[in-house]
Structure formats: C-alpha cells, structure tokens
Design a protein around this motif. Structure first.
Motif, mmCIF file in Angstrom:
data_model
loop_
_atom_site.group_PDB
_atom_site.id
_atom_site.type_symbol
_atom_site.label_atom_id
_atom_site.label_comp_id
_atom_site.label_asym_id
_atom_site.label_seq_id
_atom_site.Cartn_x
_atom_site.Cartn_y
_atom_site.Cartn_z
ATOM 1 N N ARG A 129 33.713 45.436 43.229
ATOM 2 C CA ARG A 129 33.534 44.127 43.396
ATOM 3 C C ARG A 129 35.270 43.195 43.712
ATOM 4 N NH1 ARG A 129 30.695 44.184 39.315
ATOM 5 N NH2 ARG A 129 32.054 42.771 38.284
ATOM 6 N N LYS A 130 35.784 43.682 42.705
ATOM 7 C CA LYS A 130 37.403 43.096 42.550
ATOM 8 C C LYS A 130 38.240 44.224 41.767
ATOM 9 C CE LYS A 130 39.378 38.550 41.777
ATOM 10 N NZ LYS A 130 38.704 37.092 41.455
ATOM 11 N N LYS B 205 39.249 39.570 46.160
ATOM 12 C CA LYS B 205 38.990 40.861 45.735
ATOM 13 C C LYS B 205 40.011 41.443 45.016
ATOM 14 C CE LYS B 205 35.999 43.596 47.682
ATOM 15 N NZ LYS B 205 34.799 43.475 47.180
ATOM 16 N N TRP C 288 42.069 39.318 30.027
ATOM 17 C CA TRP C 288 41.260 39.154 30.957
ATOM 18 C C TRP C 288 39.859 39.139 30.588
ATOM 19 C CZ3 TRP C 288 44.280 43.096 34.612
ATOM 20 C CH2 TRP C 288 45.150 42.653 35.449
ATOM 21 N N VAL C 289 39.463 40.169 29.608
ATOM 22 C CA VAL C 289 38.251 40.119 29.115
ATOM 23 C C VAL C 289 37.668 38.895 28.588
ATOM 24 C CG1 VAL C 289 36.183 41.264 27.641
ATOM 25 C CG2 VAL C 289 37.999 42.735 29.101
ATOM 26 N N LYS D 112 36.927 36.111 30.745
ATOM 27 C CA LYS D 112 35.838 36.278 31.352
ATOM 28 C C LYS D 112 36.198 36.359 32.845
ATOM 29 C CE LYS D 112 32.501 34.051 28.240
ATOM 30 N NZ LYS D 112 32.280 35.294 27.608
ATOM 31 N N VAL D 113 37.441 36.880 33.062
ATOM 32 C CA VAL D 113 37.945 37.436 34.551
ATOM 33 C C VAL D 113 37.214 38.583 34.933
ATOM 34 C CG1 VAL D 113 39.869 38.340 35.809
ATOM 35 C CG2 VAL D 113 40.295 36.681 34.060
ATOM 36 N N ASP D 114 36.642 38.200 36.203
ATOM 37 C CA ASP D 114 35.685 39.211 37.000
ATOM 38 C C ASP D 114 36.606 40.210 37.350
ATOM 39 O OD1 ASP D 114 33.414 40.253 37.842
ATOM 40 O OD2 ASP D 114 33.853 39.295 39.877
ATOM 41 N N PHE D 115 36.358 41.563 37.307
ATOM 42 C CA PHE D 115 36.935 42.938 37.863
ATOM 43 C C PHE D 115 36.054 43.960 37.506
ATOM 44 C CE2 PHE D 115 39.110 42.482 33.632
ATOM 45 C CZ PHE D 115 39.268 43.716 33.326
ATOM 46 N N ASP D 116 36.087 44.871 38.324
ATOM 47 C CA ASP D 116 35.418 46.145 38.026
ATOM 48 C C ASP D 116 35.957 47.439 38.401
ATOM 49 O OD1 ASP D 116 35.033 45.852 40.569
ATOM 50 O OD2 ASP D 116 32.769 46.539 40.743
ATOM 51 N N ASP E 178 30.786 50.892 34.379
ATOM 52 C CA ASP E 178 31.057 49.477 34.425
ATOM 53 C C ASP E 178 32.373 49.143 34.991
ATOM 54 O OD1 ASP E 178 28.606 49.160 33.022
ATOM 55 O OD2 ASP E 178 29.709 49.371 31.033
#
Length: 344
Positions: free
Chosen positions: A184-185, A219, A239-240, A243-247, A274
C-alpha cells in the motif's frame, strides 16, 4: 649495544668481486644481466640480509610507488572489502598503500589528503565523506599533479575518473519488486541525498513509481537519517507511535534495514506478512537475521581492483586511452530473500 650497519650493494659487490652497477642491475632484474649472474647476486643478497633503500630509489625516480586510500569508515563491510581489492591489485603492480578514514568528516578528509601529499603518494583513491560540501582540498591536490580518483561515492563537480555501481538501476529493480508484492505504502530510510549514492538510489525509487504509474505522494514516505541500526530503530518506532501507514520499508543500507526490522518485530509486526523490509549492500549479517533481508549486492572487491588498476595505469601512463574523467560503472545484483516475499 652497537647498531649493525645496513648491507649495501657495494658490500655485495665486494664479496662477489663484481661491479656495484652489475649488482644493482641484477637486483632490479635488468635484462642486460644473465640469469646465472642474477641468481648468484640475489642469493648472496638474501644471505647477507640486504634490504633495498626505498627512500633513495624514490628520490631518484620522483615516485614513491605508494597509493593513498581514503574511505569514510574502514570498519564497514563494503569499504573493507574494496580496500582488500585495491591492495591486491596495488601489490601485484609493486605498489604499497596508505589507508586513511575520514569518518564522514570534511575536515578530517582534508587532513587525510594533506597527510598523503606529505607522504609523497603517487595518487589517491577517495570515497568522499558525507559532510564534504566544498572541493577546495581535492582541487588543490589535483593541481599539484597528484591524481585523485573516486570509487563508490563521487562528487559531480570534480572532473576525474570514478568507479561506481549502477545504484539507480538496482534501486529501481528493488522498488519494482516491492511494488509487485502489492504494497500500500513504501517507507524509505535514506542517507543525505547530497551524497551521490543516496541521490541515485532515491531517483531509482521514483523511476519505479513512474514506470508503475503510481502517485508517490500517496504511496511513498521518506526520512533522512544516519543509516545505522539505532537511528533506523528509532525512526520506525516514531512512525509506528504516530500511526503512520506503511507496509514496506526500503532502507538505503543493510544495517538500517536490520534496525528497522528489529523495531517492527518488537512492536508485534510480522515480517514479511505485515511489513516487507529491504536493505542495500549485502552485509554478511543481512542473511543471518530472521527472516533474511532482501538486499543489493555491490561488487566491492571488483570496484577496488578496477579503481586501483585505473589509477596505476594513469600514474604509469602505460594506457594512453584512459581519460582524466572516465566513468566505469559495474553491475550490482538484486538478492531477494524472505523479508520481502509475502506468503500467499
């Protein structure tokens, strides 16, 4: 205790009852001396513990047969391997090496260059420091007719020979691989993009997004850090926590990738289910962590060997085709491991 006088060619000549000039020629493998005489002279020199006067020879020839090497960090696997390659080729050609490290400091790099110039080196192989912002110290050396060639890193404003890898291409290949896993990102941990290698690797990532028709704004996230385990660990934790979104994480070297993977696992993320994790430079430890980390292998030894060959050829002027600003680009290799292969 009385100091023992060093044996000279005149002493050998006196014992063998031949001319000193014949001894000199024999020890220098001159074709004017017969093989039989050479063996007699060389055996006697060994028996008498003769050692050539390198300093006197250097003064006569105006050459030291010494190459200076400056790297950011001797302890890093890439640079220690490159140094090994340089030494191997230098010794083959009858050259010694003096090794310095800048610790990524411009001031220390300048001091290293001055030290090498004072040591009368015939040339310098340099991988510039991250913090080098001016080129005066490099230009000064080159203006004194001491060639400086770059390897791995380089400075665009300096016109000289460089031996590098195709960082932009392999970075693009790695980014395309990550995108092919349906991420996703992508989170990127990069070094200072003023440095050529990181600039090229970041450009490779953008090339991959462009080729894939994807919007980098939605992205891709990027952060510049000191690329080591601790700073990467800290960056991922922040980042975690936010709650920064990345996978997926693409770290610009393997030590940063290891720090990122460790932080993610401590937060309960599974690799690669994950989050995917990739590095760069193929440190030996990258295949030993769990899971083993996808990376890019750079031919460090070959880079060192080729850089040494080029500067020695330039010094000896035996290869008239070598240009002062030649660029040699060696291929790197993408190594895909478990850390970026999602279970289907």
């Amino acid at each position: 205790m009385e100091n023992k006088k060093s044996v000279t060619i005149h002493d050998i000549a006196r014992v063998l009852q031949i001319d000193s000039s014949t001894v000199s020629r024999a020890l220098n493998n001159n074709p004017r001396v017969s093989a039989k005489t050479k063996k007699i002279v060389q055996d006697k020199a060994k028996e008498m513990h003769y050692r050539p006067n390198t300093l006197a020879s250097n003064l006569r020839t105006q050459k030291s047969n010494t190459i200076g090497i400056i790297v950011p960090h001797i302890t890093k696997y890439f640079f220690s391997t490159a140094i090994s390659g340089i030494e191997e080729e230098a010794h083959k050609a009858g050259y010694n090496v003096i090794i310095c490290q800048s610790k990524d400091s411009e001031d220390l790099e300048a001091k290293n260059i001055n030290t090498l110039l004072s040591s009368r080196v015939d040339g310098i192989l340099l991988s510039p420091a991250i913090k080098t912002s001016t080129i005066d110290h490099i230009q000064k050396a080159m203006e004194s007719n001491i060639p400086i060639f770059f390897f791995d890193r380089y400075i665009k404003e300096v016109s000289t020979t460089k031996v590098i890898t195709d960082d932009r291409i392999t970075s693009k290949e790695l980014a395309l691989h990550l995108l092919s896993q349906g991420i996703r990102k992508l989170a990127v941990l990069t070094g200072d993009t003023k440095v050529s290698i990181y600039d090229n690797r970041v450009k490779g990532i953008y090339d991959a997004f462009k080729e894939s028709g994807l919007n980098t704004e939605s992205k891709l996230i990027m952060q510049q850090i000191k690329l080591d385990i601790d700073e990467a660990h800290e960056a991922i934790n922040k980042w975690v926590e936010k709650k920064v979104d990345f996978d997926a994480v693409f770290a610009m070297n393997d030590m940063a990738a290891i720090g990122a993977q460790k932080a993610l696992q401590e937060k309960g993320f599974k690799i690669p289910e994950d989050v995917l994790v990739a590095g760069f430079s193929n440190e030996p430890i990258a295949k030993l962590v769990s899971p083993p980390i996808t990376t890019v292998h750079q031919p460090a030894a070959e880079i060192g060997k080729l850089a040494a060959k080029k500067i020695i050829n330039h010094i000896q002027e035996s290869d008239k085709s070598i240009l002062a600003s030649e660029t040699a680009v060696l291929d790197s290799e993408l190594i895909i491991r478990e850390s970026t292969l999602r279970k289907k």
